[in-house]
Design a protein around this motif. Sequence first.
Motif, mmCIF file in Angstrom:
data_model
loop_
_atom_site.group_PDB
_atom_site.id
_atom_site.type_symbol
_atom_site.label_atom_id
_atom_site.label_comp_id
_atom_site.label_asym_id
_atom_site.label_seq_id
_atom_site.Cartn_x
_atom_site.Cartn_y
_atom_site.Cartn_z
ATOM 1 N N TYR A 1 0.830 -1.208 0.000
ATOM 2 C CA TYR A 1 0.000 0.000 0.000
ATOM 3 C C TYR A 1 0.860 1.252 0.000
ATOM 4 N N LYS A 2 0.466 2.220 -0.808
ATOM 5 C CA LYS A 2 1.163 3.496 -0.869
ATOM 6 C C LYS A 2 0.151 4.626 -0.825
ATOM 7 N N MET A 3 0.330 5.522 0.111
ATOM 8 C CA MET A 3 -0.591 6.638 0.276
ATOM 9 C C MET A 3 -0.540 7.556 -0.940
ATOM 10 N N ALA A 4 -1.696 8.132 -1.303
ATOM 11 C CA ALA A 4 -1.766 9.046 -2.442
ATOM 12 C C ALA A 4 -0.809 10.218 -2.239
ATOM 13 N N GLY B 1 0.486 15.513 4.847
ATOM 14 C CA GLY B 1 1.077 14.959 6.066
ATOM 15 C C GLY B 1 2.448 15.547 6.349
ATOM 16 N N GLN B 2 3.287 15.653 5.325
ATOM 17 C CA GLN B 2 4.623 16.219 5.506
ATOM 18 C C GLN B 2 4.536 17.678 5.945
#
Length: 318
Positions: free
Chosen positions: A74-77, A84-85
């Motif tokens: 899984y990789k976040m969009a 988030g950063q």
Amino acid sequence: MLRTPVNTIRLSSRRALSGSRIVANKETIETPSKLASTSSLPKIEQNLLKKSPRQPSKKSPFLSSNVIESDPNYKMAGWMQQIGQTVIRVFNIDMDASRSGPVAGSKYYGECKKQSLYYPNEPLSDSARFYYETLGLPQSFSQWFQITTLHYWILTVRMRAMPFKYGKNYQQKLVDRFFKDMELRMAEELGINSNRIIEGYLKEYHSQLLGCVLSYDEGLQTDDITLAAALWRNVFNGDPNADMRHIEALLGHVRQQLYVLNKMSDRQFGFGDFEFVPPNEVVTPLTKAQEAELAAAVKKSYEGKTLPSQRSSLSLDE
């Protein structure tokens, strides 16, 4: 053979799986699985003094239904990552504290859980085969708990060596997830419908965990005889017919894990870069030159981790 920093100091899988012998410091070293299998004593089933243990009637998700845990790919969009950063950078979030949840409560708990996890009519993993077939331990929820507790303790030994603020947080996240998962497994897999009964079991298991940690700590601080006695009382259930060669093999397996963890820096461990050494592999001590080579490789691997979410005050030197 020196492998990547994540796998640190294991021998190549081909040599380990064959159970081949190597010579290090004029001592013959065998894999724990090979050592245990060399015993010629007759196998005597443990007398559990009770009916056959209740077996799982269904299979729940390994960790949870959360996509981040259930899907390793899984990789976040991208837009979500950027938000988030930005939040982490603006609010100067302590990522070492925030990371304890996904690392200790998910990654490391998963490492503990899978070592002896089993389901009826399903093939055992290599590590589970070591416990249930090679060592001859009974397949039961309580036995799984004892083996998982042993691996929990191994990790907490390293967590207690971290800076106190973070080590305590990692330990709390790990034990919280451990008991939350047991509660769900008792309800979903074992079919225990009474919350009162589950709570009673959890209290009993918590008392057992405290006793195990105390006895293993005593063994760690004294000698191998004391640690082997603790393994016999807990993992082997105090079985008077336990094979001493099996106890010796498990002791060596535990010592291997502790050695690898001792050679990892706080940042490596805090980022979740540890995996338990399988029982069909053997760890050999590093020379000073190999330690320096490993430390340099680890530092290089972390040079590119510059995002706000990757910030850390944990040391790469200890």
